[in-house]
Design a protein around this motif. Structure first.
Motif, PDB file in Angstrom:
ATOM      1  N   ALA A 260      40.899  17.115  36.460  1.00  0.00           N
ATOM      2  CA  ALA A 260      40.996  17.996  35.288  1.00  0.00           C
ATOM      3  C   ALA A 260      42.199  18.929  35.415  1.00  0.00           C
ATOM      4  O   ALA A 260      42.589  19.590  34.460  1.00  0.00           O
ATOM      5  CB  ALA A 260      39.723  18.817  35.123  1.00  0.00           C
ATOM      6  N   ARG A 296      37.785  10.575  29.321  1.00  0.00           N
ATOM      7  CA  ARG A 296      38.645  11.444  28.514  1.00  0.00           C
ATOM      8  C   ARG A 296      40.052  10.885  28.520  1.00  0.00           C
ATOM      9  O   ARG A 296      40.439  10.226  29.487  1.00  0.00           O
ATOM     10  CB  ARG A 296      38.691  12.856  29.092  1.00  0.00           C
ATOM     11  CG  ARG A 296      37.432  13.629  28.841  1.00  0.00           C
ATOM     12  CD  ARG A 296      37.542  15.051  29.290  1.00  0.00           C
ATOM     13  NE  ARG A 296      36.472  15.825  28.657  1.00  0.00           N
ATOM     14  CZ  ARG A 296      36.437  17.139  28.576  1.00  0.00           C
ATOM     15  NH1 ARG A 296      37.414  17.845  29.092  1.00  0.00           N
ATOM     16  NH2 ARG A 296      35.437  17.763  27.982  1.00  0.00           N
ATOM     17  N   LEU A 297      40.810  11.154  27.489  1.00  0.00           N
ATOM     18  CA  LEU A 297      42.223  10.767  27.517  1.00  0.00           C
ATOM     19  C   LEU A 297      42.910  11.674  28.522  1.00  0.00           C
ATOM     20  O   LEU A 297      43.023  12.890  28.298  1.00  0.00           O
ATOM     21  CB  LEU A 297      42.866  10.964  26.155  1.00  0.00           C
ATOM     22  CG  LEU A 297      42.721   9.866  25.113  1.00  0.00           C
ATOM     23  CD1 LEU A 297      43.747  10.082  24.012  1.00  0.00           C
ATOM     24  CD2 LEU A 297      42.855   8.470  25.708  1.00  0.00           C
ATOM     25  N   HIS A 302      44.241  21.077  26.715  1.00  0.00           N
ATOM     26  CA  HIS A 302      44.569  22.179  27.615  1.00  0.00           C
ATOM     27  C   HIS A 302      43.722  23.378  27.248  1.00  0.00           C
ATOM     28  O   HIS A 302      43.456  23.607  26.069  1.00  0.00           O
ATOM     29  CB  HIS A 302      46.062  22.542  27.515  1.00  0.00           C
ATOM     30  CG  HIS A 302      46.538  23.344  28.663  1.00  0.00           C
ATOM     31  ND1 HIS A 302      46.402  24.710  28.718  1.00  0.00           N
ATOM     32  CD2 HIS A 302      47.114  22.969  29.825  1.00  0.00           C
ATOM     33  CE1 HIS A 302      46.897  25.143  29.857  1.00  0.00           C
ATOM     34  NE2 HIS A 302      47.328  24.109  30.554  1.00  0.00           N
ATOM     35  N   TYR A 349      39.554  13.556  15.448  1.00  0.00           N
ATOM     36  CA  TYR A 349      38.877  14.084  16.644  1.00  0.00           C
ATOM     37  C   TYR A 349      39.846  14.971  17.426  1.00  0.00           C
ATOM     38  O   TYR A 349      39.539  16.101  17.801  1.00  0.00           O
ATOM     39  CB  TYR A 349      38.383  12.932  17.529  1.00  0.00           C
ATOM     40  CG  TYR A 349      37.781  13.380  18.851  1.00  0.00           C
ATOM     41  CD1 TYR A 349      36.408  13.553  18.989  1.00  0.00           C
ATOM     42  CD2 TYR A 349      38.588  13.620  19.968  1.00  0.00           C
ATOM     43  CE1 TYR A 349      35.850  13.968  20.199  1.00  0.00           C
ATOM     44  CE2 TYR A 349      38.054  14.029  21.178  1.00  0.00           C
ATOM     45  CZ  TYR A 349      36.685  14.197  21.288  1.00  0.00           C
ATOM     46  OH  TYR A 349      36.149  14.606  22.485  1.00  0.00           O
ATOM     47  N   ASN A 358      49.624  17.124  27.470  1.00  0.00           N
ATOM     48  CA  ASN A 358      49.963  18.259  28.332  1.00  0.00           C
ATOM     49  C   ASN A 358      51.024  17.850  29.364  1.00  0.00           C
ATOM     50  O   ASN A 358      51.520  16.714  29.334  1.00  0.00           O
ATOM     51  CB  ASN A 358      48.691  18.829  28.987  1.00  0.00           C
ATOM     52  CG  ASN A 358      47.960  17.788  29.824  1.00  0.00           C
ATOM     53  OD1 ASN A 358      48.583  17.091  30.626  1.00  0.00           O
ATOM     54  ND2 ASN A 358      46.656  17.685  29.631  1.00  0.00           N
ATOM     55  N   ASP A 360      51.000  16.811  32.209  1.00  0.00           N
ATOM     56  CA  ASP A 360      50.759  15.644  33.060  1.00  0.00           C
ATOM     57  C   ASP A 360      50.908  14.315  32.318  1.00  0.00           C
ATOM     58  O   ASP A 360      50.881  13.258  32.938  1.00  0.00           O
ATOM     59  CB  ASP A 360      49.343  15.720  33.659  1.00  0.00           C
ATOM     60  CG  ASP A 360      49.224  16.861  34.648  1.00  0.00           C
ATOM     61  OD1 ASP A 360      50.164  17.036  35.442  1.00  0.00           O
ATOM     62  OD2 ASP A 360      48.220  17.576  34.622  1.00  0.00           O
TER      63      ASP A 360
HETATM   64  N1  CMC Z   1      39.912  13.589  25.815  1.00  0.00           N
HETATM   65  C1  CMC Z   1      38.871  13.620  24.950  1.00  0.00           C
HETATM   66  N2  CMC Z   1      38.239  14.748  24.555  1.00  0.00           N
HETATM   67  C2  CMC Z   1      38.666  15.905  25.087  1.00  0.00           C
HETATM   68  C3  CMC Z   1      39.740  15.959  26.004  1.00  0.00           C
HETATM   69  C4  CMC Z   1      40.371  14.750  26.367  1.00  0.00           C
HETATM   70  N3  CMC Z   1      41.385  14.744  27.222  1.00  0.00           N
HETATM   71  N4  CMC Z   1      39.950  17.242  26.364  1.00  0.00           N
HETATM   72  C5  CMC Z   1      39.021  17.965  25.713  1.00  0.00           C
HETATM   73  N5  CMC Z   1      38.259  17.165  24.924  1.00  0.00           N
HETATM   74  C6  CMC Z   1      37.193  17.590  24.004  1.00  0.00           C
HETATM   75  C7  CMC Z   1      35.920  17.946  24.748  1.00  0.00           C
HETATM   76  O1  CMC Z   1      35.080  16.828  24.911  1.00  0.00           O
HETATM   77  C8  CMC Z   1      35.335  19.008  23.866  1.00  0.00           C
HETATM   78  O2  CMC Z   1      34.763  18.347  22.752  1.00  0.00           O
HETATM   79  P1  CMC Z   1      33.427  18.960  22.050  1.00  0.00           P
HETATM   80  O3  CMC Z   1      33.874  20.293  21.480  1.00  0.00           O
HETATM   81  O4  CMC Z   1      33.056  17.964  21.019  1.00  0.00           O
HETATM   82  O5  CMC Z   1      32.412  19.116  23.147  1.00  0.00           O
HETATM   83  C9  CMC Z   1      36.565  19.759  23.351  1.00  0.00           C
HETATM   84  O6  CMC Z   1      37.637  18.805  23.380  1.00  0.00           O
HETATM   85  C10 CMC Z   1      36.949  20.979  24.171  1.00  0.00           C
HETATM   86  O7  CMC Z   1      37.106  20.557  25.548  1.00  0.00           O
HETATM   87  P2  CMC Z   1      36.720  21.426  26.822  1.00  0.00           P
HETATM   88  O8  CMC Z   1      36.378  20.517  27.931  1.00  0.00           O
HETATM   89  O9  CMC Z   1      35.702  22.463  26.434  1.00  0.00           O
HETATM   90  O10 CMC Z   1      38.084  22.170  27.097  1.00  0.00           O
HETATM   91  P3  CMC Z   1      38.485  22.922  28.417  1.00  0.00           P
HETATM   92  O11 CMC Z   1      39.436  23.975  28.024  1.00  0.00           O
HETATM   93  O12 CMC Z   1      37.267  23.343  29.185  1.00  0.00           O
HETATM   94  O13 CMC Z   1      39.218  21.809  29.303  1.00  0.00           O
HETATM   95  C11 CMC Z   1      40.917  20.340  30.082  1.00  0.00           C
HETATM   96  C12 CMC Z   1      40.610  21.644  29.338  1.00  0.00           C
HETATM   97  C13 CMC Z   1      42.416  20.285  30.343  1.00  0.00           C
HETATM   98  C14 CMC Z   1      40.193  20.346  31.432  1.00  0.00           C
HETATM   99  C15 CMC Z   1      40.453  19.133  29.218  1.00  0.00           C
HETATM  100  O14 CMC Z   1      41.191  19.111  28.017  1.00  0.00           O
HETATM  101  C16 CMC Z   1      40.613  17.802  29.958  1.00  0.00           C
HETATM  102  O15 CMC Z   1      39.704  17.420  30.702  1.00  0.00           O
HETATM  103  N6  CMC Z   1      41.758  17.081  29.771  1.00  0.00           N
HETATM  104  C17 CMC Z   1      42.007  15.852  30.490  1.00  0.00           C
HETATM  105  C18 CMC Z   1      42.494  16.157  31.897  1.00  0.00           C
HETATM  106  C19 CMC Z   1      43.905  16.688  31.913  1.00  0.00           C
HETATM  107  O16 CMC Z   1      44.803  16.167  31.283  1.00  0.00           O
HETATM  108  N7  CMC Z   1      44.122  17.759  32.712  1.00  0.00           N
HETATM  109  C20 CMC Z   1      45.424  18.386  32.895  1.00  0.00           C
HETATM  110  C21 CMC Z   1      45.467  19.738  32.270  1.00  0.00           C
HETATM  111  S1  CMC Z   1      47.142  20.410  32.118  1.00  0.00           S
HETATM  112  C22 CMC Z   1      47.778  20.608  33.709  1.00  0.00           C
HETATM  113  C23 CMC Z   1      46.919  21.292  34.672  1.00  0.00           C
HETATM  114  O17 CMC Z   1      46.196  22.230  34.397  1.00  0.00           O
HETATM  115  O18 CMC Z   1      46.995  20.891  35.829  1.00  0.00           O
END
Ligand code: CMC
Length: 425
Positions: A260, A296-297, A302, A349, A358, A360
């Motif tokens: 994540a 997740r994608l 972010h 969505y 983001n 990455d």
């Molecule tokens: N694919 C599908 N759905 C997503 C994704 C994704 N990548 N990211 C968030 N969502 C959805 C999530 O399911 C939720 O939907 P609902 O409101 O219906 O429950 C909504 O969007 C909000 O997501 P969240 O998990 O509450 O958001 P968060 O701020 O807690 O998490 C995140 C942020 C970066 C962890 C998350 O977007 C994620 O897991 N992304 C994929 C992993 C990733 O690319 N991480 C790198 C982050 S940037 C660099 C870094 O920090 O290192």
């Protein structure tokens, strides 16, 4: 309890004025320390999404505007016109260096590149097959024993020596961790190469193409800091106990590794390889949208950026340049990534949840083109972020308001009950 202006109203109707701390940029913060004694309740904020855990003067992120500032300078400006050594100085010291300062800082870092033999022995001793993030953490954990002159959080000289030492050594550690994965001995650093060029040299044993060095340097700049992200907050929490800084950074390294956070760059490439072809994108997008599927994608979304991640925009541009120059035949994944981005961004969505590529999403494609295996993507992120970790650790230890990190909880477990020995239950 309801919010009314900058007052909270407690259960018995008393209103409690809350001091507002003014931010220079972005949201102010309300001081909630007096709330629990008056209301009998803590604030509940999973993931600390609404909590300012400290004051900081290092980095500012405006998630709505897609703005990232290092000490007030736009990170994209620095990425285009500066370099990793200069940005490191800026993050550590708060101002851009003079010509003389930059020269002597760069020379000092180059002179500190060699790791102590005990650190290299630690790397050699990790089990074959260890992930390089594990190896880097082990190497950081060995450092307080060999660099005791860099370990006292309360001594300004120790803090400065630590910061320079760790920024210089972390590249050597990352390269040696890579060499370990291919069963080869570490290559000694060279003083005559720039930071990124030397890092590539220590991995592959030959002087890199300048386009490759420049691309890596830019990636290091863009990863150098990102305010109170998961790994930096981990460094602060671990460091708040007074532990030596190498160990605090080892904790940060572990936090970064997760998919994540910094581990996402490795996961993006795995995901793109798995998707394989344009016609399969729809299936993966559908899976990402399915609440019953944990997929997740990767490289999308972010916590703070709800518009676009400025780092992703620059990195996407570098992808073009690097793929063209190095002609590595990795354009297929880039094309697939662009198609995936286009499809996701036109889907309600992702639009409704404001999920954008983001930092990455594209970085792994560049690392690939530079010849790095996927397991080395997160270590490259760690090399860049080491500067931010060091800057935040130093800032915390000069902040008179800093206290040990110790959150509270909303307890939902059993109430007190009597223990019965096993035969009597
Ligand atoms: N694919 C599908 N759905 C997503 C994704 C994704 N990548 N990211 C968030 N969502 C959805 C999530 O399911 C939720 O939907 P609902 O409101 O219906 O429950 C909504 O969007 C909000 O997501 P969240 O998990 O509450 O958001 P968060 O701020 O807690 O998490 C995140 C942020 C970066 C962890 C998350 O977007 C994620 O897991 N992304 C994929 C992993 C990733 O690319 N991480 C790198 C982050 S940037 C660099 C870094 O920090 O290192």
């Amino acid at each position: 309890m309801t919010k009314s202006g900058d007052k909270l109203v407690s259960r018995d109707g008393h209103s409690l004025p809350l001091a507002r701390r003014k931010a220079v940029l972005g949201a102010d913060a309300l001081e909630i320390t007096p709330v629990p004694p008056v209301t009998g309740a803590y604030s509940y904020d999973p993931g600390y999404a609404s909590t300012a855990s400290c004051t900081s003067r290092i980095t500012f992120v405006d998630g709505e505007g897609g703005v990232l500032l290092y000490r007030g300078y736009a990170a994209d400006d620095l990425a285009r016109h500066s370099n990793f050594a200069e940005v490191s100085w800026l993050l550590l010291n708060g101002e851009l260096p003079s010509h003389t300062e930059l020269q002597s800082f760069s020379e000092e870092l180059a002179g500190l590149r060699h790791c102590a033999p005990e650190v290299l022995d630690t790397i050699a001793a990790v089990p074959a097959g260890a992930h390089p993030m594990s190896t880097m953490t082990a190497a950081l954990s060995a450092m307080p024993a060999v660099y005791p002159e860099c370990t006292d959080p309360d001594d300004a000289d120790h803090r400065r020596r630590f910061s320079h030492r760790v920024i210089a050594n972390i590249a050597t550690v990352a390269a040696a961790a890579y060499r370990k994965t291919i069963g080869k001995p570490a290559i000694a650093p060279r003083k005559d190469l720039g930071y990124a060029a030397n890092l590539l040299y220590m991995m592959f044993g030959e002087e890199p193409n300048p386009v490759a060095s420049r691309a890596l340097d830019t990636l290091l700049v863009l990863h150098a800091d990102h305010e109170q992200n998961c790994s930096t907050s981990t460094v602060r929490i671990a460091g708040s106990s007074g532990v030596n800084p190498f160990s605090a950074l080892a904790a940060g390294c572990i936090a970064l590794w997760g998919p994540a956070h910094g581990g996402a760059n490795e996961a993006v490439i795995q995901m793109l390889e798995e998707i394989g072809a344009t016609e399969n994108i729809g299936e993966y997008v559908a899976r990402a949208k399915d609440p019953g599927d944990s997929f997740r994608l990767m490289g999308f979304g972010h916590r703070v950026y709800k518009n676009f991640d400025p780092r992703a925009t620059i990195i996407c541009g570098i992808c073009h340049e690097v793929l063209q120059e190095l002609k590595t035949g990795r354009g297929r994944l880039f094309t697939l990534a662009r198609q995936l981005e286009e499809i996701a961004l036109s889907d309600s969505y992702f639009k409704d949840r404001r999920l954008y590529p983001n930092v990455d999403f594209y970085s792994g494609i560049i690392y690939r083109a530079l010849g790095l295996p996927a397991t080395m993507f997160t270590p490259m992120f760690a090399v860049g972020r080491t500067v931010g970790w060091a800057a935040h650790w130093c800032e915390m230890h000069t902040d008179p308001e800093a206290r040990i990190g110790r959150p509270r909880q909303l307890y939902l477990g059993p109430t007190a009950r009597s223990y019965l020995p096993v035969g009597e239950r």
